[in-house]
Write a protein that holds these residues in place. Structure first.
Motif, short mmCIF file in Angstrom:
data_model
loop_
_atom_site.label_atom_id
_atom_site.label_comp_id
_atom_site.label_asym_id
_atom_site.label_seq_id
_atom_site.Cartn_x
_atom_site.Cartn_y
_atom_site.Cartn_z
N ARG A 118 -35.31 -6.01 -20.19
CA ARG A 118 -34.63 -5.63 -21.43
C ARG A 118 -35.05 -4.24 -21.87
N TRP A 119 -36.36 -3.98 -21.85
CA TRP A 119 -36.84 -2.65 -22.23
C TRP A 119 -36.37 -1.61 -21.22
N ALA A 120 -36.55 -1.90 -19.93
CA ALA A 120 -36.20 -0.92 -18.90
C ALA A 120 -34.71 -0.60 -18.93
N ALA A 121 -33.88 -1.60 -19.16
CA ALA A 121 -32.43 -1.38 -19.18
C ALA A 121 -32.04 -0.41 -20.31
N ARG A 122 -32.63 -0.59 -21.47
CA ARG A 122 -32.32 0.30 -22.58
C ARG A 122 -32.71 1.73 -22.27
N VAL A 123 -33.93 1.89 -21.75
CA VAL A 123 -34.44 3.24 -21.48
C VAL A 123 -33.66 3.89 -20.34
N MET A 124 -33.42 3.15 -19.27
CA MET A 124 -32.76 3.73 -18.10
C MET A 124 -31.28 4.00 -18.36
N ARG A 125 -30.63 3.12 -19.12
CA ARG A 125 -29.23 3.38 -19.47
C ARG A 125 -29.12 4.70 -20.26
N ALA A 126 -30.05 4.92 -21.17
CA ALA A 126 -30.01 6.13 -21.99
C ALA A 126 -30.25 7.39 -21.17
N GLN A 127 -31.14 7.30 -20.18
CA GLN A 127 -31.45 8.50 -19.39
C GLN A 127 -30.51 8.69 -18.20
N GLY A 128 -29.72 7.64 -17.88
CA GLY A 128 -28.70 7.76 -16.84
C GLY A 128 -29.19 7.60 -15.42
N HIS A 129 -30.38 7.07 -15.25
CA HIS A 129 -30.89 6.80 -13.90
C HIS A 129 -32.09 5.87 -14.00
N GLY A 130 -32.48 5.31 -12.85
CA GLY A 130 -33.66 4.48 -12.79
C GLY A 130 -33.52 3.39 -11.76
N LEU A 131 -34.63 2.75 -11.46
CA LEU A 131 -34.67 1.64 -10.50
C LEU A 131 -35.48 0.51 -11.10
N LEU A 132 -34.89 -0.66 -11.12
CA LEU A 132 -35.58 -1.88 -11.49
C LEU A 132 -35.84 -2.69 -10.23
N LEU A 133 -37.09 -3.03 -9.99
CA LEU A 133 -37.46 -3.88 -8.85
C LEU A 133 -38.05 -5.17 -9.38
N LEU A 134 -37.46 -6.29 -9.02
CA LEU A 134 -37.95 -7.59 -9.45
C LEU A 134 -38.55 -8.32 -8.26
N THR A 135 -39.73 -8.88 -8.44
CA THR A 135 -40.36 -9.64 -7.36
C THR A 135 -39.89 -11.08 -7.40
N SER A 136 -39.14 -11.46 -6.38
CA SER A 136 -38.74 -12.86 -6.20
C SER A 136 -39.62 -13.44 -5.10
N SER A 137 -39.02 -14.10 -4.14
CA SER A 137 -39.76 -14.77 -3.07
C SER A 137 -38.75 -15.31 -2.08
N THR A 138 -39.19 -15.60 -0.87
CA THR A 138 -38.28 -16.32 0.02
C THR A 138 -37.95 -17.69 -0.56
N SER A 139 -38.77 -18.17 -1.48
CA SER A 139 -38.44 -19.41 -2.20
C SER A 139 -37.23 -19.20 -3.11
N GLY A 140 -36.86 -17.95 -3.36
CA GLY A 140 -35.65 -17.64 -4.10
C GLY A 140 -34.44 -17.51 -3.21
N LEU A 141 -34.63 -17.74 -1.92
CA LEU A 141 -33.53 -17.68 -0.96
C LEU A 141 -33.29 -19.01 -0.27
N PHE A 142 -34.31 -19.85 -0.23
CA PHE A 142 -34.24 -21.13 0.47
C PHE A 142 -34.75 -22.25 -0.45
N GLY A 143 -34.25 -23.43 -0.26
CA GLY A 143 -34.86 -24.58 -0.91
C GLY A 143 -36.21 -24.87 -0.29
N PHE A 144 -37.14 -25.37 -1.10
CA PHE A 144 -38.49 -25.63 -0.59
C PHE A 144 -39.01 -26.87 -1.29
#
Length: 255
Positions: A118-144
């Motif tokens: 939420r914070w990063a989106a506000r700041v990056m939208r205003a400046q017109g660039h940026g990268l958000l990287l979220l750490t998921s897992s292979t558990s976010g791709l397969f049932g386990f």
């Protein structure tokens, strides 16, 4: 080459977060981390004083607001924000799990990502660039099996990535998820111990299952994950957004 990007990493004082922090620092970037573990924050501040390190729990809105406000005042924005905080949660059949354990797992993984993004989106939208990287897992791709809180939360991270990539793309902001597999280190040792107890098997069997379930037949390292973060932040990845990038040695099966 000096990049001089402004990089923020949650849960950045140890494990994957610290590996990413060190990699971005070596690339010539300014790096700030927060972490809920005071000892880890003290350690990284002593070991690498160039990294700005603050104690803050990603589920504590007041603490996170203060962390981000300080950076916004000093840096004026951010170029890369890594929403990295997460916990493994409980292991066991869903009917045996405690509701509060479920809520804690989902809160750290998803509420923390929400406050960060939420914070990063506000700041990056205003400046017109940026990268958000979220750490998921292979558990976010397969049932386990026997890890439903963690799996549900990490699938949620991938869903958030897809939604935010569409939401922020027109503003020039990219959003991607990194999905590590079994990462060698103390955290994975704790997961193996927990799963061995939940399944009533020997922990060596669990460890063997993780390694033999990947095509490369080995665990990955925190440095492997950090290398993916650096790539996604590089000009070579300028057209990559909305993706869940596995760093897992290619998961073939759960043994």
């Amino acid at each position: 080459m000096t990049e001089n990007r402004r990089v923020i990493i949650t849960a950045g004082a140890s494990g994957l977060g610290r590996a990413m922090a060190e990699a971005f620092l070596r690339a010539g970037d300014k790096v700030a981390v927060c972490d809920a573990d005071p000892d880890a924050v003290t350690a990284i501040a002593q070991d690498i004083p160039e990294i700005r390190a603050v104690v803050a729990d990603v589920t504590d809105k007041t603490a996170m607001d203060a962390f981000f406000a300080g950076l916004e005042d000093d840096w004026g924005g951010a170029d890369v924000v890594c929403s990295n905080a997460g916990i493994g949660g409980p292991a066991g059949h869903i009917e045996d799990l405690d509701f509060e354990d479920w809520r804690r797992c989902v809160s750290v993984n998803l509420d923390g990502a929400f406050l960060t993004c939420r914070w990063a989106a506000r700041v990056m939208r205003a400046q017109g660039h940026g990268l958000l990287l979220l750490t998921s897992s292979t558990s976010g791709l397969f049932g386990f099996p026997q890890r439903s809180p963690y799996v549900a939360a990490k699938w949620g991270i991938v869903g958030m990535t897809k939604a935010l990539a569409s939401e922020l793309g027109p503003a020039g902001v990219r959003v991607n998820a990194i999905c590590p597999g079994a990462v060698e280190g103390p955290r994975m040792d704790r997961v193996i111990e927990m799963e061995a107890q939940a399944r009533g098997v020997d922990r060596d069997d669990v460890r063997r299952g993780f390694s033999e379930g990947a095509a490369l037949r080995r665990f990955v390292t925190a440095e492997d994950v950090a290398a993916m973060a650096l790539f996604l932040a590089s000009p070579g990845a300028s057209s990559i957004t909305g993706q869940a990038m596995a760093v897992d040695g290619h998961t073939e099966r759960f043994v």
